[in-house]
Every structure is written in C-alpha cells, then in structure tokens.
Design an enzyme around this catalytic site. Structure first.
Site, short mmCIF file in Angstrom:
data_model
loop_
_atom_site.label_atom_id
_atom_site.label_comp_id
_atom_site.label_asym_id
_atom_site.label_seq_id
_atom_site.Cartn_x
_atom_site.Cartn_y
_atom_site.Cartn_z
N GLN A 98 -17.67 7.75 27.86
CA GLN A 98 -17.95 9.16 28.11
C GLN A 98 -17.44 9.63 29.48
OE1 GLN A 98 -22.21 9.30 27.59
NE2 GLN A 98 -22.07 8.68 25.45
N HIS A 162 -23.34 8.24 29.89
CA HIS A 162 -24.33 9.01 30.64
C HIS A 162 -23.90 9.28 32.09
CE1 HIS A 162 -27.65 7.37 27.72
NE2 HIS A 162 -26.64 7.97 27.10
N GLU A 254 -33.57 17.81 24.86
CA GLU A 254 -34.49 18.75 25.51
C GLU A 254 -33.78 19.91 26.17
OE1 GLU A 254 -37.77 15.34 26.90
OE2 GLU A 254 -36.73 16.56 28.40
N TYR A 264 -39.16 14.65 35.10
CA TYR A 264 -39.07 15.02 33.68
C TYR A 264 -39.35 13.85 32.74
CZ TYR A 264 -37.88 19.44 35.53
OH TYR A 264 -37.97 20.62 36.22
N TYR A 275 -31.90 3.86 19.38
CA TYR A 275 -30.98 4.04 18.26
C TYR A 275 -31.21 3.03 17.15
CZ TYR A 275 -28.46 7.26 21.30
OH TYR A 275 -28.13 8.32 22.11
#
Length: 382
Positions: A98, A162, A254, A264, A275
């Site tokens: 990513q 991430h 979210e 959070y 997963y």
C-alpha cells in the site's frame, strides 16, 4: 498561528468569475446517462485517463491539476490534458504493498507562497514509513522545486500496509496528517511511536506549543491516537474540526471527529474482527476511548472523504462523501452535528474509488484506481 482559510469556502468560490460552468475541464457537449439518487440527479464525466493507480489530487488556482500515482509518478494536467512527461524531482518512494506516493494539499496561502504538501512512503533502514514534504511546482519544466522534508514517521517497518497519509489544514493554518499502524496494531496505543496517529504541525514542520502531549510522556507531535489506518480526511466547513474515516479490520470501518489528545481505541476496542475470523477484542466501548460517528460492518474500505459545500449540489450540502475500495462505490453520509443520520450508496460497482474532492470550481471529482481515471459528478438541473 493564524492564516486565512482557503478551502471549501463557498463565498470565495461563487465570487470567482473564472468559474462559469467549468474551469479545470470543459463540459461535455452532450449529457451522460442520468443517475438518480435520493437527493440529486447527476451524470459522471471522465476527464482524464491512463493515470495508473491514482492516489491523491490537488487543484491549483491557475487551472493545473496534480495527480499522484502510487508507483511514485506525479502527473500534471494542463488545459484539461495530462502531460506526457511526468513531474520531475519527486522523492524516492517505497512503492510496495500500500506504500507509494500518496496525498497532496495546498497551503491555505498557496497563491502567496506556492507551497504544496505531499505525503509518501519513505524508504530507509528497516523498511519505510510515512513522510511529509512541502515543495513548489515549476509547471513549465514540469518539476518540483524547493523541497523541504517536514516529518518522517517512526519506527520504520518492512510491512507493506497501513501508511495512512491523508493531509489537511484547519482554519487556523495547522497541518494534520495520518500515519497508519503499519500492520503492527499495538503501536497505535504507544505514544512514543508515531504509528496509528494523527500528527499536528505548524506549516513549517515545527511543533505547536499547544499540542496535547507537549511536556507529557509521548511524542509532542501527536494530536490523536489509537487509529488503525486513516484513508480519508477533511475539515468540517462550519466547526473547523478534523473529520476522518479509517479502515477497520474485517468490519469496523469508522468515521471519527478529532479532538486534541483523544484516544480512538484501536486495537483495545473495535467493531471488527481479524481477517481469519478470530476475535481481536470483545470490547467495543471503554471509558476514555472515543466512539465513532458511525461504523461499517461489513467493511466498505473507505478511502477519500470530502464535505460537500458547493451550491452545485443543493441536496448534498453539508453531507460527507466517502470513496470505497472494497465495495467500489461512493457513500454519502448525512450527519447532524456529530450525529449520524443516514447513508446512501451511489455508483455501486464503478471501481475502487481512492480519492474524492470538491474542487474550487465547485465540482466533485474522484479517482478510480480500477481503471486509472479521474472523473467528476455533474448535477442535472430540473
């Protein structure tokens, strides 16, 4: 630190004579197929193609558009056409998984100082982490100039997921950006590491004295923490608060509103599971940890996020538009203050929507990494 806000201020947008019906791209000669939504009828115009895996976009007041590509290529669009030659002098990126060249945004006083802020995955010992630079564009070369590195997240990791990377300025001119947990969930609760947090800086990269952890245990630059992988960020047009969406694991995506020093909860609380179906935690709430405005289960994999302020979309004003990767759609979320009201899903099956922005011309644009395009939503008037 005070600067003049220059973002989705509708009064500025409507007063600009150059807007007319279009500015960045010509309107098509014929209308596309109408699409009915709950509050609006519209069609979609593809305005640029062959963009690889487009990630972020920036609309310059001179009519140029910048599109970042995950592999590290930066495209410049001039007079509605993608230039054949990519922008030069882009920093080396760690284009794995990513990681890559990520988000962009303009300084609130861009027309005076020319600063463009960019995030990317920076390679180094141990792998990579999210970095933020500011730079200026020479559109004639085209090339980046005056590059200044403002921040590099720590620790580096060889994992490919991430990175976060979304960037925004608030009305006071403070810079915010997200760094994901880099696939190591426990770091999101560790205030000695930048991973799993939102970072708040002055526009020159220095740390504001009123940041919540200055003088306390932890990194002075952290604004909020306990976050998995923020992929959408925008500033509320009325309150000036930072709003984000983030990827949960399997379930538990979210939308959050950010307040200084807030936790959070990831991974101590979550509405998702691993997963492979195993449980991360039985807890979805805990004292001292924030609850989301809303969450998705199953996950839609939300990406870019923008508030609609333009008069071009009267039925959507004040709503949030989220791109979605896994569900390949745009999610329109209606809120009242910080209370969730409803969700409508549009353009289902269109492809993996990576970014979505309301541009200064008042139109909503989105990038589609499934087919490498930039498109815009054009409302149909009655």
């Amino acid at each position: 630190m005070q600067t003049e806000q220059n973002g989705n201020d509708n009064s500025e947008t409507e007063s600009a004579e150059w807007l007319g019906d279009s500015f960045y791209f010509p309107l098509p000669e014929t209308q596309g197929d109408p699409i009915e939504s709950e509050e609006l009828t519209f069609y979609v115009q593809t305005v640029a193609e062959d963009l690889g895996v487009p990630w972020g976009m920036a609309f310059l007041p001179d009519g140029h558009v910048l599109i970042s590509q995950r592999n590290g290529t930066l495209h410049l669009i001039r007079d509605g056409e993608v230039l054949d030659t990519p922008v030069a002098n882009v920093p080396e990126v760690w284009a794995r998984g990513q990681g890559g060249l990520l988000d962009m945004t303009l300084h609130p006083d861009y027309e005076e100082n020319g600063w463009i802020y960019m995030s990317y995955s920076k390679p180094g010992d141990g792998g990579a982490n999210t970095a933020v630079i500011r730079t200026r564009l020479n559109p004639d070369a085209p090339a980046l100039e005056d590059i200044e590195e403002l921040y590099v997240g720590t620790p580096f990791s060889g994992r490919g997921q991430h990175f976060g990377g979304r960037i925004a300025f608030d009305p006071e001119g403070y810079l915010y950006f997200s760094i994901g947990d880099r696939g190591e969930m426990e770091t999101a609760q560790d205030l000695t590491k930048s991973n799993g947090s939102v970072i708040r800086l002055n526009d020159d990269g220095s740390i504001p004295e009123d940041n919540p952890f200055v003088g306390r245990e932890g990194l002075d630059e952290i604004y909020t923490y306990g976050l998995r992988n923020i992929q959408g960020m925008d500033v509320h047009p009325e309150t000036g608060k930072i709003w984000t969406n983030e990827h949960g694991p399997r379930g538990g995506d979210e939308i959050n509103v950010h307040s200084a020093g807030a936790n959070y909860g990831w991974p101590e609380i979550t509405y998702g599971i691993n997963y492979n179906g195993t449980i991360i935690t039985e807890e979805t709430e805990r004292e001292g940890m924030e609850q989301p405005v809303t969450y998705w289960d199953p996950s839609i994999a939300p990406s870019g996020l923008t508030f609609v302020t333009s008069d071009r979309y009267p039925g959507w004003q004040g709503d949030i538009l989220n791109g979605a990767l896994a569900f390949q759609l745009i999610s329109r979320v209606e809120v009242d203050g910080t209370d969730f009201q409803s969700e409508e899903r549009i353009l289902e099956g269109i492809g993996r929507i990576r970014d979505i922005e309301e541009a200064p011309d008042g139109y909503i644009y989105f990038t589609n990494e499934s087919n490498g395009t930039l498109s815009r939503i054009i409302p149909i008037q009655d």
